[in-house]
Design a protein around this motif. Structure first.
Motif, PDB file in Angstrom:
ATOM      1  N   TYR A  33      49.025  38.396  31.032  1.00  0.00           N
ATOM      2  CA  TYR A  33      48.537  38.942  32.297  1.00  0.00           C
ATOM      3  C   TYR A  33      47.016  38.851  32.361  1.00  0.00           C
ATOM      4  O   TYR A  33      46.343  38.911  31.339  1.00  0.00           O
ATOM      5  CB  TYR A  33      48.907  40.435  32.422  1.00  0.00           C
ATOM      6  N   TYR A  35      43.921  40.950  34.451  1.00  0.00           N
ATOM      7  CA  TYR A  35      43.528  42.060  35.312  1.00  0.00           C
ATOM      8  C   TYR A  35      42.021  42.003  35.554  1.00  0.00           C
ATOM      9  O   TYR A  35      41.268  41.490  34.734  1.00  0.00           O
ATOM     10  CB  TYR A  35      43.809  43.415  34.650  1.00  0.00           C
ATOM     11  N   GLN A  37      38.950  44.903  36.432  1.00  0.00           N
ATOM     12  CA  GLN A  37      38.693  46.342  36.488  1.00  0.00           C
ATOM     13  C   GLN A  37      37.381  46.575  37.204  1.00  0.00           C
ATOM     14  O   GLN A  37      36.331  46.106  36.773  1.00  0.00           O
ATOM     15  CB  GLN A  37      38.621  46.950  35.087  1.00  0.00           C
ATOM     16  N   LEU A  43      42.388  49.235  37.538  1.00  0.00           N
ATOM     17  CA  LEU A  43      42.827  47.906  37.105  1.00  0.00           C
ATOM     18  C   LEU A  43      43.747  47.304  38.152  1.00  0.00           C
ATOM     19  O   LEU A  43      44.653  47.963  38.648  1.00  0.00           O
ATOM     20  CB  LEU A  43      43.599  48.013  35.795  1.00  0.00           C
ATOM     21  N   PHE A  90      40.318  41.708  32.058  1.00  0.00           N
ATOM     22  CA  PHE A  90      41.126  41.965  30.878  1.00  0.00           C
ATOM     23  C   PHE A  90      42.333  41.040  30.870  1.00  0.00           C
ATOM     24  O   PHE A  90      43.028  40.886  31.867  1.00  0.00           O
ATOM     25  CB  PHE A  90      41.631  43.404  30.850  1.00  0.00           C
TER      26      PHE A  90
END
Lengths: 115, 112
Positions: A33, A35, A37, A43, A90
């Motif tokens: 995945y 992400y 932030q 997130l 992330f």
């Protein structure tokens, strides 16, 4: 084991330039995945991959692309960066492709600033 | 659409005391997972605890436990015997199928 590594740790990028954020995991996890932030927004999922060779769009996919040529690597590409893509990114992975049964493991993050 | 709400942007607790972080969510699904993640200043996200929606028993991990109220759609995190190392941002997250939604986080301060 290293778990999940991300590179670079941080980057300043001129608007309009392209960049690829790298993510590698050594846990042989099926799913990965990306992400972002952002302060006040928490997130948000950009893209995901259930298994090598497949990818899917998350909540905020526009302006980003991903590929999953093998199990270990899941690069995130910004084709033409814009200042709104300034964020901390992330990468995460999980063992099972069944989304709602697994636990995600996160990398250390990449801080990207687009000027 | 699913949503996750953490109504406490910041909280403080005295070292060795107990603190509860709140999380509520909205979903029409019956089968899902809930998580609490910790993000220390190092920025890395660390899984603290998870709860399967079909389980009535509240999850527990050492000093961390949850109070899961499915009907009320509430998922609070209790930290017992707070330690200085518990200082961090805490995120509540909901997962179902290909969706994962995070709350905006609660910053926890530990007072020595």
């Amino acid at each position: 084991t290293a778990g999940i590594t991300q590179a670079p740790t941080s980057q300043i990028l001129a608007a309009g330039r392209s960049m690829t954020l790298r993510c590698t995991q050594d846990m042989r996890h099926n799913a990965m995945y990306w992400y972002r932030q952002d302060l006040g927004l928490g997130l948000r999922l950009i893209h995901y991959s259930n298994t090598a060779g497949t990818t899917g769009k998350g909540e905020v996919p526009d302006g980003y692309s991903v590929s999953r040529a093998n199990t270990d690597d899941f690069p995130l590409t910004l084709a033409s960066a814009v200042p709104s893509q300034t964020s901390v990114y992330f990468c995460a992975s999980s063992d099972s492709p069944a989304f709602y049964t697994d636990t995600q493991y996160f990398g250390p993050g990449t801080r990207l600033t687009v000027l | 659409a699913q949503t996750v709400t953490q109504s406490q942007p910041e909280m403080s607790v005295q070292e060795a005391e107990t603190v509860t972080l709140s999380c509520t969510y909205d979903t029409s699904e019956s089968d899902y997972y809930l998580f609490w993640y910790k993000q220390p200043p190092s920025r890395q996200m660390i899984l603290v605890i998870r709860q399967e929606a079909y389980k009535q028993q509240n999850a527990t991990e050492n000093r961390f436990s949850v109070n899961f109220q499915k009907a009320a759609k509430s998922f609070s995190l209790k930290i017992s015997d707070s330690q200085l190392g518990d200082a961090a941002m805490y995120f509540c997250a909901y997962r179902n199928d290909d969706k994962i939604i995070f709350g905006k986080g609660t910053r926890l301060h530990i007072l020595p």
